[in-house]
Design a protein around this motif. Structure first.
Motif, PDB file in Angstrom:
ATOM      1  N   UNK A   1       4.378   0.639   7.596  1.00 22.15           N
ATOM      2  CA  UNK A   1       4.226  -0.346   7.029  1.00 22.15           C
ATOM      3  C   UNK A   1       3.054   0.008   5.774  1.00 22.15           C
ATOM      4  N   UNK A   2       2.366   1.054   6.018  1.00 17.71           N
ATOM      5  CA  UNK A   2       1.250   1.548   4.984  1.00 17.71           C
ATOM      6  C   UNK A   2       2.264   2.261   3.896  1.00 17.71           C
ATOM      7  N   UNK A   3       3.249   3.052   4.426  1.00 18.93           N
ATOM      8  CA  UNK A   3       4.116   3.499   3.447  1.00 18.93           C
ATOM      9  C   UNK A   3       4.710   2.641   2.471  1.00 18.93           C
ATOM     10  N   UNK A   4       5.037   1.452   3.143  1.00 20.84           N
ATOM     11  CA  UNK A   4       5.623   0.466   2.272  1.00 20.84           C
ATOM     12  C   UNK A   4       4.800  -0.194   1.291  1.00 20.84           C
ATOM     13  N   UNK A   5       3.484  -0.352   1.661  1.00 21.80           N
ATOM     14  CA  UNK A   5       2.748  -0.723   0.797  1.00 21.80           C
ATOM     15  C   UNK A   5       2.338   0.125  -0.092  1.00 21.80           C
ATOM     16  N   UNK A   6       1.929   1.510   0.134  1.00 19.93           N
ATOM     17  CA  UNK A   6       1.882   2.370  -1.141  1.00 19.93           C
ATOM     18  C   UNK A   6       2.807   2.531  -2.091  1.00 19.93           C
ATOM     19  N   UNK A   7       4.332   2.837  -1.592  1.00 25.79           N
ATOM     20  CA  UNK A   7       5.358   3.003  -2.450  1.00 25.79           C
ATOM     21  C   UNK A   7       6.085   1.930  -2.623  1.00 25.79           C
ATOM     22  N   UNK A   8       6.342   0.804  -2.136  1.00 27.27           N
ATOM     23  CA  UNK A   8       7.175  -0.047  -2.383  1.00 27.27           C
ATOM     24  C   UNK A   8       6.858  -1.322  -3.191  1.00 27.27           C
ATOM     25  N   UNK A   9       5.355  -1.502  -2.806  1.00 26.37           N
ATOM     26  CA  UNK A   9       4.767  -2.639  -3.791  1.00 26.37           C
ATOM     27  C   UNK A   9       5.354  -4.122  -3.560  1.00 26.37           C
ATOM     28  N   UNK A  10       6.415  -4.199  -2.867  1.00 31.90           N
ATOM     29  CA  UNK A  10       7.029  -5.690  -2.772  1.00 31.90           C
ATOM     30  C   UNK A  10       6.744  -6.273  -1.261  1.00 31.90           C
ATOM     31  N   UNK A  11       7.522  -7.232  -1.027  1.00 29.74           N
ATOM     32  CA  UNK A  11       7.355  -7.836   0.334  1.00 29.74           C
ATOM     33  C   UNK A  11       7.878  -6.847   1.279  1.00 29.74           C
TER      34      UNK A  11
ATOM     35  N   UNK B   1      11.424  -3.297   6.659  1.00 29.67           N
ATOM     36  CA  UNK B   1      12.123  -3.396   5.381  1.00 29.67           C
ATOM     37  C   UNK B   1      11.231  -3.516   4.440  1.00 29.67           C
ATOM     38  N   UNK B   2      11.632  -2.637   3.219  1.00 33.98           N
ATOM     39  CA  UNK B   2      11.122  -2.982   1.807  1.00 33.98           C
ATOM     40  C   UNK B   2      11.895  -2.938   0.777  1.00 33.98           C
ATOM     41  N   UNK B   3      11.291  -3.204  -0.495  1.00 30.42           N
ATOM     42  CA  UNK B   3      12.311  -3.372  -1.467  1.00 30.42           C
ATOM     43  C   UNK B   3      12.388  -2.335  -2.471  1.00 30.42           C
ATOM     44  N   UNK B   4      11.782  -1.171  -2.175  1.00 34.56           N
ATOM     45  CA  UNK B   4      11.944   0.025  -2.962  1.00 34.56           C
ATOM     46  C   UNK B   4      13.301   0.912  -2.635  1.00 34.56           C
TER      47      UNK B   4
ATOM     48  N   UNK C   1       2.641  -7.122   0.487  1.00 35.14           N
ATOM     49  CA  UNK C   1       2.177  -5.682   0.094  1.00 35.14           C
ATOM     50  C   UNK C   1       0.512  -5.749   0.127  1.00 35.14           C
ATOM     51  N   UNK C   2      -0.184  -5.512   1.050  1.00 40.28           N
ATOM     52  CA  UNK C   2      -1.652  -5.612   0.741  1.00 40.28           C
ATOM     53  C   UNK C   2      -2.211  -4.633   1.983  1.00 40.28           C
ATOM     54  N   UNK C   3      -3.489  -4.326   1.840  1.00 39.87           N
ATOM     55  CA  UNK C   3      -4.182  -3.455   2.668  1.00 39.87           C
ATOM     56  C   UNK C   3      -4.319  -4.126   4.105  1.00 39.87           C
ATOM     57  N   UNK C   4      -4.150  -5.276   4.140  1.00 42.69           N
ATOM     58  CA  UNK C   4      -4.211  -5.970   5.721  1.00 42.69           C
ATOM     59  C   UNK C   4      -2.803  -5.903   6.246  1.00 42.69           C
ATOM     60  N   UNK C   5      -1.545  -5.612   5.493  1.00 39.71           N
ATOM     61  CA  UNK C   5      -0.448  -5.511   6.259  1.00 39.71           C
ATOM     62  C   UNK C   5      -0.467  -4.754   7.475  1.00 39.71           C
ATOM     63  N   UNK C   6      -0.856  -3.416   7.422  1.00 39.88           N
ATOM     64  CA  UNK C   6      -0.805  -2.495   8.452  1.00 39.88           C
ATOM     65  C   UNK C   6      -1.229  -3.012   9.806  1.00 39.88           C
ATOM     66  N   UNK C   7      -2.507  -3.816   9.505  1.00 29.92           N
ATOM     67  CA  UNK C   7      -3.295  -4.327  10.753  1.00 29.92           C
ATOM     68  C   UNK C   7      -2.502  -5.559  11.403  1.00 29.92           C
ATOM     69  N   UNK C   8      -2.142  -6.509  10.355  1.00 24.97           N
ATOM     70  CA  UNK C   8      -1.014  -7.564  10.844  1.00 24.97           C
ATOM     71  C   UNK C   8       0.189  -7.203  11.825  1.00 24.97           C
TER      72      UNK C   8
END
Length: 123
Positions: free
Chosen positions: A47-57, A74-77, A11-18
């Motif tokens: 993926x951006x939503x997962x980074x912002x709201x889930x915070x997990x893998x 898939x996210x853990x939220x 869960x990082x700001x680089x995840x959407x680009x990847x």
């Protein structure tokens, strides 16, 4: 021949680009670069939503088979599940699912015991 992708992301700001890069590579292998722009926008939003709201893998799974690209994020939220809402003109966020609804041929949100999966399909 089916092309598949399974990508584990932090869960990082680089995840959407990847995720965008991986989806574009899958589509290039499939000979469907014409789907690249829409697919990249959609996976980036999810993926951006997962980074912002889930915070997990975060896991991105994708398959191109029979002229259909299916992407699952898939996210853990677990709470609350996202909902399509109408943002006001001054809202800085809240348009991601609208883009998914506009660009995807099919999509859904599926709760899981360990979080949720949001998937979309484009042809």
């Amino acid at each position: 021949m089916a092309q598949r992708l399974n990508l584990a992301l932090d869960s990082s700001t680089d995840a959407p680009r990847q995720a965008r890069q991986a989806i574009r590579e899958l589509l290039a292998r499939s000979g469907r670069t014409d789907l690249g722009t829409d697919a990249a926008v959609l996976v980036s939003e999810l993926v951006t939503n997962a980074v912002l709201h889930a915070g997990g893998p975060i896991t991105v799974s994708a398959a191109y088979l029979d002229s259909i690209l299916r992407v699952e994020v898939h996210d853990t939220d677990t709470h609350p599940l996202p909902a399509l809402r109408k943002p006001s003109a001054s809202d800085k966020t809240g348009r991601g699912l609208h883009l998914v609804a506009l660009l995807a041929d099919r999509w859904a949100i599926v709760p899981t015991p360990a979080g949720k999966t949001i998937w979309f399909e484009i042809t």
